[in-house]
Structures are given as C-alpha cells and as structure tokens.
Design a protein around this motif. Structure first.
Motif, PDB file in Angstrom:
ATOM      1  N   UNK A 351       0.814  -1.211   0.000  1.00 25.06           N
ATOM      2  CA  UNK A 351       0.000   0.000   0.000  1.00 25.06           C
ATOM      3  C   UNK A 351       0.856   1.273   0.000  1.00 25.06           C
ATOM      4  N   UNK A 352       1.924   1.264   0.807  1.00 26.20           N
ATOM      5  CA  UNK A 352       2.639   2.524   1.043  1.00 26.20           C
ATOM      6  C   UNK A 352       3.984   2.629   0.325  1.00 26.20           C
ATOM      7  N   UNK A 353       4.573   1.500  -0.048  1.00 25.90           N
ATOM      8  CA  UNK A 353       5.923   1.556  -0.625  1.00 25.90           C
ATOM      9  C   UNK A 353       5.928   1.031  -2.072  1.00 25.90           C
ATOM     10  N   UNK A 354       5.831  -0.285  -2.220  1.00 24.41           N
ATOM     11  CA  UNK A 354       6.000  -0.877  -3.557  1.00 24.41           C
ATOM     12  C   UNK A 354       4.884  -0.443  -4.519  1.00 24.41           C
ATOM     13  N   UNK A 355       3.637  -0.401  -4.017  1.00 21.26           N
ATOM     14  CA  UNK A 355       2.507  -0.040  -4.881  1.00 21.26           C
ATOM     15  C   UNK A 355       2.659   1.355  -5.474  1.00 21.26           C
ATOM     16  N   UNK A 356       2.786   2.388  -4.606  1.00 18.54           N
ATOM     17  CA  UNK A 356       2.919   3.751  -5.147  1.00 18.54           C
ATOM     18  C   UNK A 356       4.163   3.921  -6.023  1.00 18.54           C
ATOM     19  N   UNK A 357       5.251   3.258  -5.655  1.00 17.02           N
ATOM     20  CA  UNK A 357       6.488   3.374  -6.442  1.00 17.02           C
ATOM     21  C   UNK A 357       6.289   2.789  -7.843  1.00 17.02           C
ATOM     22  N   UNK A 358       5.691   1.579  -7.871  1.00 14.55           N
ATOM     23  CA  UNK A 358       5.462   0.951  -9.172  1.00 14.55           C
ATOM     24  C   UNK A 358       4.442   1.743  -9.991  1.00 14.55           C
ATOM     25  N   UNK A 359       3.437   2.289  -9.325  1.00 13.97           N
ATOM     26  CA  UNK A 359       2.379   3.031 -10.037  1.00 13.97           C
ATOM     27  C   UNK A 359       2.982   4.170 -10.860  1.00 13.97           C
ATOM     28  N   UNK A 360       3.888   4.900 -10.220  1.00 13.45           N
ATOM     29  CA  UNK A 360       4.518   6.031 -10.896  1.00 13.45           C
ATOM     30  C   UNK A 360       5.302   5.560 -12.128  1.00 13.45           C
ATOM     31  N   UNK A 361       6.073   4.497 -11.957  1.00 13.09           N
ATOM     32  CA  UNK A 361       6.883   3.978 -13.073  1.00 13.09           C
ATOM     33  C   UNK A 361       5.973   3.363 -14.149  1.00 13.09           C
ATOM     34  N   UNK A 362       4.937   2.691 -13.667  1.00 18.65           N
ATOM     35  CA  UNK A 362       4.061   1.971 -14.603  1.00 18.65           C
ATOM     36  C   UNK A 362       3.318   2.949 -15.498  1.00 18.65           C
ATOM     37  N   UNK A 363       2.766   4.003 -14.890  1.00 23.58           N
ATOM     38  CA  UNK A 363       1.981   4.954 -15.680  1.00 23.58           C
ATOM     39  C   UNK A 363       2.855   5.697 -16.684  1.00 23.58           C
ATOM     40  N   UNK A 364       4.157   5.802 -16.368  1.00 24.16           N
ATOM     41  CA  UNK A 364       5.074   6.456 -17.315  1.00 24.16           C
ATOM     42  C   UNK A 364       5.273   5.624 -18.576  1.00 24.16           C
ATOM     43  N   UNK A 365       4.866   4.361 -18.540  1.00 18.65           N
ATOM     44  CA  UNK A 365       4.992   3.517 -19.739  1.00 18.65           C
ATOM     45  C   UNK A 365       4.145   4.042 -20.902  1.00 18.65           C
ATOM     46  N   UNK A 366       3.136   4.874 -20.582  1.00 17.57           N
ATOM     47  CA  UNK A 366       2.320   5.418 -21.683  1.00 17.57           C
ATOM     48  C   UNK A 366       3.141   6.386 -22.547  1.00 17.57           C
ATOM     49  N   UNK A 432       8.430  -7.401  -3.310  1.00 20.84           N
ATOM     50  CA  UNK A 432       9.383  -6.791  -4.252  1.00 20.84           C
ATOM     51  C   UNK A 432       9.878  -5.444  -3.710  1.00 20.84           C
ATOM     52  N   UNK A 433      11.180  -5.206  -3.833  1.00 15.95           N
ATOM     53  CA  UNK A 433      11.764  -3.955  -3.332  1.00 15.95           C
ATOM     54  C   UNK A 433      11.762  -2.904  -4.440  1.00 15.95           C
ATOM     55  N   UNK A 434      12.017  -1.663  -4.072  1.00  9.98           N
ATOM     56  CA  UNK A 434      12.050  -0.607  -5.092  1.00  9.98           C
ATOM     57  C   UNK A 434      13.219  -0.837  -6.067  1.00  9.98           C
ATOM     58  N   UNK A 435      14.339  -1.380  -5.575  1.00 11.00           N
ATOM     59  CA  UNK A 435      15.464  -1.682  -6.479  1.00 11.00           C
ATOM     60  C   UNK A 435      15.052  -2.755  -7.487  1.00 11.00           C
ATOM     61  N   UNK A 436      14.328  -3.753  -6.998  1.00 13.25           N
ATOM     62  CA  UNK A 436      13.893  -4.815  -7.918  1.00 13.25           C
ATOM     63  C   UNK A 436      12.858  -4.281  -8.909  1.00 13.25           C
ATOM     64  N   UNK A 437      12.041  -3.333  -8.456  1.00 14.21           N
ATOM     65  CA  UNK A 437      11.081  -2.707  -9.382  1.00 14.21           C
ATOM     66  C   UNK A 437      11.856  -1.970 -10.487  1.00 14.21           C
ATOM     67  N   UNK A 438      12.917  -1.258 -10.102  1.00 14.28           N
ATOM     68  CA  UNK A 438      13.744  -0.560 -11.102  1.00 14.28           C
ATOM     69  C   UNK A 438      14.289  -1.540 -12.132  1.00 14.28           C
ATOM     70  N   UNK A 439      14.790  -2.667 -11.629  1.00 13.49           N
ATOM     71  CA  UNK A 439      15.373  -3.673 -12.518  1.00 13.49           C
ATOM     72  C   UNK A 439      14.299  -4.222 -13.470  1.00 13.49           C
ATOM     73  N   UNK A 440      13.104  -4.451 -12.893  1.00 18.79           N
ATOM     74  CA  UNK A 440      12.005  -4.980 -13.699  1.00 18.79           C
ATOM     75  C   UNK A 440      11.596  -3.967 -14.780  1.00 18.79           C
ATOM     76  N   UNK A 441      11.495  -2.687 -14.384  1.00 18.61           N
ATOM     77  CA  UNK A 441      11.053  -1.666 -15.343  1.00 18.61           C
ATOM     78  C   UNK A 441      12.060  -1.494 -16.478  1.00 18.61           C
ATOM     79  N   UNK A 442      13.345  -1.604 -16.130  1.00 24.27           N
ATOM     80  CA  UNK A 442      14.388  -1.501 -17.158  1.00 24.27           C
ATOM     81  C   UNK A 442      14.182  -2.602 -18.214  1.00 24.27           C
TER      82      UNK A 442
END
Ligand code: PXG
Length: 465
Positions: A351-366, A432-442
């Motif tokens: 709710x507070x860490x991975x979700x909001x972090x991924x949301x920002x990166x995910x929406x930038x995919x547009x 999933x950590x924010x670093x792993x989210x970065x790796x996934x988004x890359x």
C-alpha cells in the motif's frame, strides 16, 4: 543438495517433458518442438532455470507466490505438520488444529460480514462449491427456482466444468460443450477495448446496468447470484471505471440475489488490502479465495461466506466436500504465510511503498509509442499495446500476435511478464523492493523497444481496419 533431476542435462529433461507431460493451457507438441524452460529453484522474486539464468518473476508464479520464494519458515511448518499429522479428514465428526486455526484466522482477516469458511484445494474447486452451496441455500430458503448465475464475458473463475462455465472465456467455451445450462454472461467493464466513443464513466455505468437488465429479463426469482472478480486478473488486469462497482453494488442490494466476489487473485494483499473487496468498496455475500492464502507453497482455497449462509446451511447436511478440504499441511502452511504477512506488514509495503512506487513507473509507460493504457491497482498491473493510441486501435494481426511477440522478448530479457491478447500483465511478489522494481522496469522498457522494432521490421505496426 539439489533434487536428482537437476543433474540431468536440460535437453534430456526437455525430451522427457515433451514425451509424457501434458501441460495446462498449452499446445504440447509445439512446446515440445521448441523446448520447455526448466525452472529449478527460486528465491525472493527470482527464478533460476536449468541453464543458470536468473529471471525476475513478474507474475508471482501464477499470481500466487505473494510472499516470494524461499521462505524457510513455511518449509519448516510443512515438515513439522507432516510428522505430527500429515492428513486427517474433516467429514465424519472430526477436525484438526490447522483447519480450526485457519478458519478462525480467515474470519478475523476477512470483511466483517464474513463468517464461515468451506475449504477446497484451489479456486476452481471453491467456485464449484459456490455453485452447489448457493443453489442449496436458495432451496433451503424455499426459493428453489433461484438457480441462474450471472457472470461476465472474459471472466476467469477456474477450469473445471462448473467453474469454467461460470467464467466467460470464449476459447474455453469453444471446447467440450461449455458452459453448462444456468449460467448467463453479461459484458465486462473493459473501456479500452469496448468503450467506443463513451467516456470511461459512462461506459462503466452502462456495463453495470447490463446486470440490472439481465435480472429483469431472466427474472429475479430465477437468479441465484452474480459472480465477479473485483479486478479481472486472467482477463488482462481490467480495472473498471470508477462508476462501475458502486452501481453494481446498488443493483445487488436492490435485488434478492447473492453477490460472489472471486478474490482468488485479488485476495491476500495483491491490491494493498487483505481483500480486493475492501479496495473496491464492495460487500459480497461470498468470497472465493485460493492462491495467495498460502503464497502457493501448498494448494489450498475455499469460500468465505456470510453469517446468513453459514447459519442456514448449517441447519442440515450439505452433501458436498473434498478429500482435501482443510488439508492439515496446507492449512498449517497457509497460517504461517498469513502470520508472516501480518508480522512483516507486507500489505503495508504494497500500500505505502511498492505499490505507489510501481504506479509512478508503470503509468510512465504510456510515454512509449506502443503503450496506450496503463492500469494498476496495488501490485497488479497491465498495459494495452496499440498501433495507434489516439483512437485505441487494435493491431491488424490476429489478437494476441503482438502480445505473444512481446512476451517472448520479455522471456529473452529474463523477465516473466504474461500476455492476455495484446495486453501485457504483471503481478510481482508483494515483497518486491524498489530496487527490484527498477530492474524490472528496465527490462520492460527494453522489451517494449525490441517489440516495436520487431513490429516495424515485420510490417506488423498496422491498425485493424
Ligand atoms: N478464480 C480466479 C479469479 C482465478 O484467477 C481461479 C478462480 C481458479 O483457481 P485454480 O486454483 O483452480 O487454478 C483463478 C485462477 C492466468 C491464469 O494465466 C490464471 C489462473 C489460473 C491459471 C492461469 O492468468 N487463475
């Protein structure tokens, strides 16, 4: 010490698999010719294959390994329970501690209105239970004509005869004579693909009103229940417009029908709450659960049911049950999984860490030329691939062609991302950590770039007429 099979060369494992193993939802000969990927071990969010590749599991197995791989505590609990009581049934006036404790724990974690729990080994079995349980409930209420289930096209509720009929997958219904009688399907709130010129809000409302219309046409006296996933998972992570659920809830409240929320994917933290019903603010009479309850370490699922159903069904014998209903090892492992989720505040992390972090990166995919819509709730997300985002065009190629190309590129980049038609889907482990989210988004950006060049080179970047 790795399992003995890990010592066989990959080609030998692949040949044996091709010779004897019939995979679910797979064209087996084609897979055999291509060579299957052999997963040998896993830790955290990472999978390792027999060739030594390290792969990010962007799908948590099959949407289920919520606490990630390699949790020793779960292995220990399973071993302890197997030594103490590997199995006993709960049919003939007996019970055991893991089933008692898990039922009580689920009652504590689930929405206030839930009371009893009927165990199964997975989601398909649980939804089959729901069909029989709901119809029996209405018979006990002396309304035996209330037999019809209303569901939605493109819903996924399992693969058995009953649950596959409840689901709305056209390809499944095309085989073997599904759906069974007594199941009625209405539209899905998929604005991107089906919304036409309507605003998402108007489309969401119109989709909900299809339920009202179906009730009117079929007759309230004939309808047992409406079943839906709070957010369609296997259908492509379709997040309904904001107007949809409030109107559906109003319609369910206004009519004498039951509402089943199939939370097999949305349950146990996936959306940032224990249940997706909380996230979507809906009030079901029954919740189907499976997958995340044990993080997939053991097969277990079931139906959480409201007090009214629990009490009435308890008045007589419900002629239903499975050998493995409330299996002690599965129940003990699920309990330990829930204990870890609570103690480590994994839902808070979503709710507070991975979700909001991924949301920002995910929406930038547009920003990527291929990506039209980006949808995300908690840690379940999808993107719609399109040749033209201005008019939400579909590709000229057969649906799923581009999605499959993208999935193949993703696999090659050591990321498991699923495709549903030409939508790409992820649902990573909740830890999933924010670093792993970065790796996934890359890896996702790289995959999208490679997919785009492939489409250009092969003249596939064309809109359907
Ligand atoms: N309901 C829902 C909402 C599901 O997602 C089931 C019921 C059936 O559960 P069992 O445990 O019987 O499989 C599911 C399962 C995919 C995929 O490719 C999704 C599921 C199963 C297999 C593949 O997205 N969901």
């Amino acid at each position: 010490m790795p399992a003995i099979t890990n010592h066989l060369p990959t080609e030998e494992l692949q040949a044996l698999d091709a010779a004897h193993h019939m995979h679910p939802f797979t064209a087996n000969r084609e897979l055999g010719d291509k060579g299957v990927r052999v997963i040998t071990r896993a830790n955290g969010v990472m999978l390792y294959d027999s060739e030594g590749n390290e792969v990010i599991d962007g799908m948590s197995g099959l949407w289920n390994v919520n606490i990630g791989y390699g949790r020793e505590e779960l292995a220990e609990v399973a071993a302890r329970q197997m030594r103490e009581l590997p199995y006993y049934n709960t049919f003939f006036q007996t019970t055991h501690v893991p089933a008692i404790a898990l039922a009580a724990k689920l009652n504590e974690l689930s929405p206030e209105t839930m009371n009893g729990v009927f165990f199964a080994s997975g989601g398909s079995e649980a939804n089959d239970t729901n069909i029989r349980m709901v119809r029996t409930f209405w018979e006990l209420k002396r309304k035996p004509n209330k037999k019809i289930f209303i569901s939605r096209r493109n819903a996924y509720h399992g693969s058995s005869v009953g649950s596959g009929s409840l689901g709305g997958m056209a390809a499944m219904h095309a085989q073997g004579g599904l759906p069974i009688p007594g199941i009625h399907h209405i539209g899905q709130p998929n604005w991107w693909s089906e919304g036409g010129d309507k605003t998402p809000e108007q489309f969401g409302l119109d989709c909900a009103l299809e339920l009202e219309q179906a009730i009117r046409e079929l007759g309230e006296d004939n309808i047992a229940a409406f079943i839906a996933e709070p957010i369609q998972g296997a259908g492509g992570v379709i997040v309904p417009p904001s107007t949809y659920w409030p109107e559906i809830q109003n319609i369910c409240d206004a009519h004498d029908i039951l509402f089943i929320a199939d939370e097999v994917i949305t349950g146990f933290g996936r959306t940032g709450n224990w249940f997706g019903s909380e996230t979507m603010d809906i009030y079901p009479d029954i919740i189907t659960f499976a997958k995340g309850v044990s993080s997939g370490y053991q097969p277990i699922g079931g139906s959480l049911v409201s007090e009214e159903l629990t009490v009435l069904l308890g008045e007589s014998e419900f002629q239903h049950g499975y050998t493995y209903s409330g299996h002690p090892v599965a129940a003990a492992v699920a309990l330990e999984n829930l204990r870890i989720m609570e103690e480590e505040n994994i839902i808070g992390h979503v709710r507070d860490v991975a979700g909001p972090y991924l949301k920002q990166k995910w929406e930038a995919l547009t920003d990527h030329p291929l990506v039209g819509e980006a949808s995300i709730v908690g840690l379940m997300a999808s993107i719609a691939l399109t040749p033209n985002k201005e008019n939400r065009a579909a590709f000229a190629s057969d649906p799923g062609t581009v999605g499959l190309i993208c999935r193949e590129r993703s696999f090659a980049n050591n990321l498991i991302m699923r495709h549903v038609g030409d939508r790409m889907v992820i649902a990573p482990p909740l830890v999933i950590t924010t670093e792993e989210i970065d790796m996934m988004m890359e890896r996702i950006w790289k995959t999208l770039d490679e997919t785009e060049s492939f489409l250009k080179t092969n003249d596939l970047l064309k809109s359907r007429a």
